[in-house]
Design a protein around this motif. Structure first.
Motif, PDB file in Angstrom:
ATOM      1  N   LEU A  18       0.825  -1.203   0.000  1.00  0.00           N
ATOM      2  CA  LEU A  18       0.000   0.000   0.000  1.00  0.00           C
ATOM      3  C   LEU A  18       0.865   1.261   0.000  1.00  0.00           C
ATOM      4  N   LEU A  19       1.970   1.239   0.722  1.00  0.00           N
ATOM      5  CA  LEU A  19       2.912   2.354   0.701  1.00  0.00           C
ATOM      6  C   LEU A  19       4.062   2.022  -0.237  1.00  0.00           C
ATOM      7  N   SER A  20       4.569   3.035  -0.932  1.00  0.00           N
ATOM      8  CA  SER A  20       5.651   2.816  -1.879  1.00  0.00           C
ATOM      9  C   SER A  20       7.025   3.046  -1.266  1.00  0.00           C
ATOM     10  N   GLY A  21       7.084   3.710  -0.117  1.00  0.00           N
ATOM     11  CA  GLY A  21       8.371   4.008   0.517  1.00  0.00           C
ATOM     12  C   GLY A  21       8.610   5.484   0.720  1.00  0.00           C
ATOM     13  N   TYR A  22       7.867   6.318  -0.010  1.00  0.00           N
ATOM     14  CA  TYR A  22       8.043   7.767   0.085  1.00  0.00           C
ATOM     15  C   TYR A  22       7.091   8.401   1.097  1.00  0.00           C
ATOM     16  N   GLU A  23       6.041   7.670   1.473  1.00  0.00           N
ATOM     17  CA  GLU A  23       5.023   8.251   2.340  1.00  0.00           C
ATOM     18  C   GLU A  23       5.392   8.093   3.813  1.00  0.00           C
ATOM     19  N   ASN A  24       4.720   8.872   4.636  1.00  0.00           N
ATOM     20  CA  ASN A  24       4.815   8.720   6.085  1.00  0.00           C
ATOM     21  C   ASN A  24       3.804   7.655   6.504  1.00  0.00           C
ATOM     22  N   GLU A  25       4.293   6.579   7.070  1.00  0.00           N
ATOM     23  CA  GLU A  25       3.411   5.454   7.394  1.00  0.00           C
ATOM     24  C   GLU A  25       2.362   5.797   8.451  1.00  0.00           C
ATOM     25  N   HIS A  26       2.642   6.814   9.285  1.00  0.00           N
ATOM     26  CA  HIS A  26       1.701   7.198  10.329  1.00  0.00           C
ATOM     27  C   HIS A  26       0.487   7.946   9.760  1.00  0.00           C
ATOM     28  N   THR A  27       0.715   8.778   8.762  1.00  0.00           N
ATOM     29  CA  THR A  27      -0.327   9.686   8.275  1.00  0.00           C
ATOM     30  C   THR A  27      -0.859   9.296   6.901  1.00  0.00           C
ATOM     31  N   TYR A  28      -0.544   8.106   6.433  1.00  0.00           N
ATOM     32  CA  TYR A  28      -0.967   7.663   5.099  1.00  0.00           C
ATOM     33  C   TYR A  28      -2.495   7.619   5.003  1.00  0.00           C
ATOM     34  N   SER A  29      -3.017   8.008   3.844  1.00  0.00           N
ATOM     35  CA  SER A  29      -4.455   7.961   3.579  1.00  0.00           C
ATOM     36  C   SER A  29      -4.715   6.979   2.432  1.00  0.00           C
ATOM     37  N   PRO A  30      -5.401   5.860   2.692  1.00  0.00           N
ATOM     38  CA  PRO A  30      -5.616   4.855   1.653  1.00  0.00           C
ATOM     39  C   PRO A  30      -6.354   5.399   0.435  1.00  0.00           C
ATOM     40  N   LYS A  31      -6.032   4.821  -0.738  1.00  0.00           N
ATOM     41  CA  LYS A  31      -6.632   5.198  -2.013  1.00  0.00           C
ATOM     42  C   LYS A  31      -7.691   4.156  -2.408  1.00  0.00           C
TER      43      LYS A  31
END
Length: 326
Positions: A76-89
């Motif tokens: 779901l995350l590619s590596g560039y996002e902040n895992e705490h604040t990620y918003s699913p698509k």
């Protein structure tokens, strides 16, 4: 040897073109082809790969090393996002709906994942928390920041467990067990792949510990509290933290305290992260003369960190080099 010869109905073929074919070379599919009027060779159909969704790229890498060609993994995350604040698509919802297994870290890292799973409506989904069984480190938050944010340190423990390779080996075991449960036909292969990867992980850990043995001063200030497991494993001393809570800004008082501490104790290195805004670490560096080294908590965020092992090596070598500079 028994031979079978036949003609496809409706076809005109001279007798000289008939060739004896060993019966053992054909399956029942050949007879079906005869009656349908179309002759095709029998095809061996492989089982479809196990569809797996993971929350972060670390788990994708571990799953692919264990599962090999028998898994199809979406992170779901590619590596560039902040895992705490990620918003699913919307695409994440579709992926979870189709998956057989979902691997998460847990410990409150992916606060968004429970609602994603619920909304996906996949009753057969196996959700596996890969941090289960890991010895946890509590976060320690300064009193002024706790009062400002109204938040306390995690009652469970710091969730960035994968940055210690010992913990990654436990996470790998959970991956292997889950894949073996869903796909028992390939369980022996999964266990063999796990053992191979653990040997590589042990060799890298020994290499990196030896590299840091030559570094006398290992004190650092970090961007946010992602590094306690990494620090414990590799003998790094975290003397200060810029952001004590994800998604919050540090107070002016806290920043001034860090500046004074860095100057007084002659801290040489500030650890920033590829997933976070570098502005504050750069300001602290200008005010104190310390240098900023940018590391990553997730594979793929920096060139040369595409796998978990690559990421570990990159982080340790970059940090060691920065600490050794005068």
């Amino acid at each position: 040897m028994i031979a079978l010869t036949f003609a496809v109905p409706g076809a005109t073929v001279p007798p000289m073109f008939f060739r004896p074919v060993p019966l053992a070379a054909w399956t029942i599919a050949a007879f079906g082809a005869y009656f349908s009027g179309v002759l095709t060779l029998p095809v061996a159909f492989a089982a479809a790969p196990v569809d797996v969704v993971v929350t972060i790229p670390v788990l994708k890498d571990l799953t692919e090393h264990v599962g090999g060609p028998h898994v199809r993994v979406v992170s779901l995350l590619s590596g560039y996002e902040n895992e705490h604040t990620y918003s699913p698509k919307p695409s994440d919802l579709i992926a979870v709906r189709k998956a057989q297994i979902l691997f998460e870290v847990g410990l409150g890292l992916e606060v968004w994942v429970s609602s994603l799973v619920k909304n996906a409506g996949n009753p057969n989904l196996l959700v596996v928390t890969t941090s289960r069984g890991i010895g946890l480190i509590r976060d320690h938050q300064p009193h002024d920041e706790a009062a400002k944010t109204g938040q306390n340190a995690s009652p469970v423990g710091n969730p960035h467990v994968w940055l210690d390779p010992e913990n990654a080996s436990i996470m790998l075991r959970h991956v292997t067990e889950a894949l073996s449960t869903v796909d028992p036909e390939h369980a022996a292969e999964y266990r063999q792949n796990q053992a191979t990867y653990l040997r590589r992980l042990d060799a890298l850990r020994a290499e990196l510990l030896e590299r840091l043995r030559r570094v006398p001063d290992r004190r650092v200030v970090v961007h946010h509290p992602a590094w306690p497991y990494f620090a414990r494993r590799f003998g790094i001393q975290v003397v200060g933290t810029i952001l004590n809570q994800p998604g919050t800004e540090p107070s002016a008082h806290h920043l001034q305290s860090l500046i004074d501490q860095i100057k007084k104790e002659r801290i040489k290195v500030i650890v920033s992260e590829a997933q976070l805004n570098p502005k504050i670490p750069e300001v602290l560096a200008r005010e104190t003369g310390a240098r900023v080294v940018v590391l990553t908590t997730l594979p793929g965020a920096i060139a040369g960190t595409e796998t978990y092992l690559d990421m570990l090596r990159y982080n340790v070598l970059q940090l060691a080099s920065a600490l050794e500079r005068p």
